[in-house]
Design a protein around this motif. Structure first.
Motif, short mmCIF file in Angstrom:
data_model
loop_
_atom_site.label_atom_id
_atom_site.label_comp_id
_atom_site.label_asym_id
_atom_site.label_seq_id
_atom_site.Cartn_x
_atom_site.Cartn_y
_atom_site.Cartn_z
N GLY A 1 11.90 1.55 -0.04
CA GLY A 1 10.48 1.77 0.21
C GLY A 1 9.82 0.57 0.85
O GLY A 1 9.03 0.71 1.78
N ARG B 1 13.40 0.98 -4.65
CA ARG B 1 12.20 0.18 -4.35
C ARG B 1 12.39 -0.60 -3.04
O ARG B 1 11.49 -0.67 -2.21
N ALA C 1 7.47 0.11 4.34
CA ALA C 1 6.05 -0.02 3.96
C ALA C 1 5.25 -0.66 5.08
O ALA C 1 5.72 -1.57 5.76
N ILE D 1 4.96 2.37 -3.59
CA ILE D 1 6.39 2.72 -3.59
C ILE D 1 6.68 3.46 -4.89
O ILE D 1 6.47 2.94 -5.98
#
Length: 126
Positions: A82, A79, A86, A10
């Motif tokens: 992301g 973050r 993920a 990330i």
């Protein structure tokens, strides 16, 4: 990439057009290759989106992806954005003004694989 990556990198960024390429290149140069890069552009107003798009165009679409925020929400929110998309077993964070040594993911993923009781690896050396 047809299989699920082991590591999701990330990479939150905001107005880092002068540094972003070095960060991405350091991930692409890893000796460990089973990863994806998720660039989270936190509403940049410089050429950050163009740099991210260039990497996406040159890579397997599953290898490098980008999410863009419409408004700047800060690095923690970037973050989290992301993390939401993920696909990796492990999450690795890389700030857009940093770069990794080539064996970072190999060493970290290898350690986690051989130590299943460990939940996190943190180091300022790799």
């Amino acid at each position: 990439m047809t299989s699920r990556p082991i590591v999701s990198v990330i990479l939150p960024t905001h107005n880092r057009s002068g540094l972003l390429a070095a960060a991405i290149d350091s991930v692409l140069a890893q000796t460990y290759v089973n990863f994806e890069i998720i660039i989270v552009d936190d509403a940049s107003t410089d050429d950050t989106p163009g740099i991210a798009a260039g990497y996406i165009a040159r890579q397997d679409p599953d290898k490098v992806r980008c999410v863009r925020h419409d408004v700047n929400r800060g690095p923690s929110a970037a973050r989290n954005s992301g993390i939401k998309i993920a696909r990796g077993k492990y999450i690795a964070f890389l700030d857009s003004d940093d770069a990794w040594l080539p064996e970072k993911l190999e060493k970290c993923a290898g350690f986690l694989k051989t130590h299943p009781d460990v939940d996190m690896v943190v180091s300022d050396l790799i």
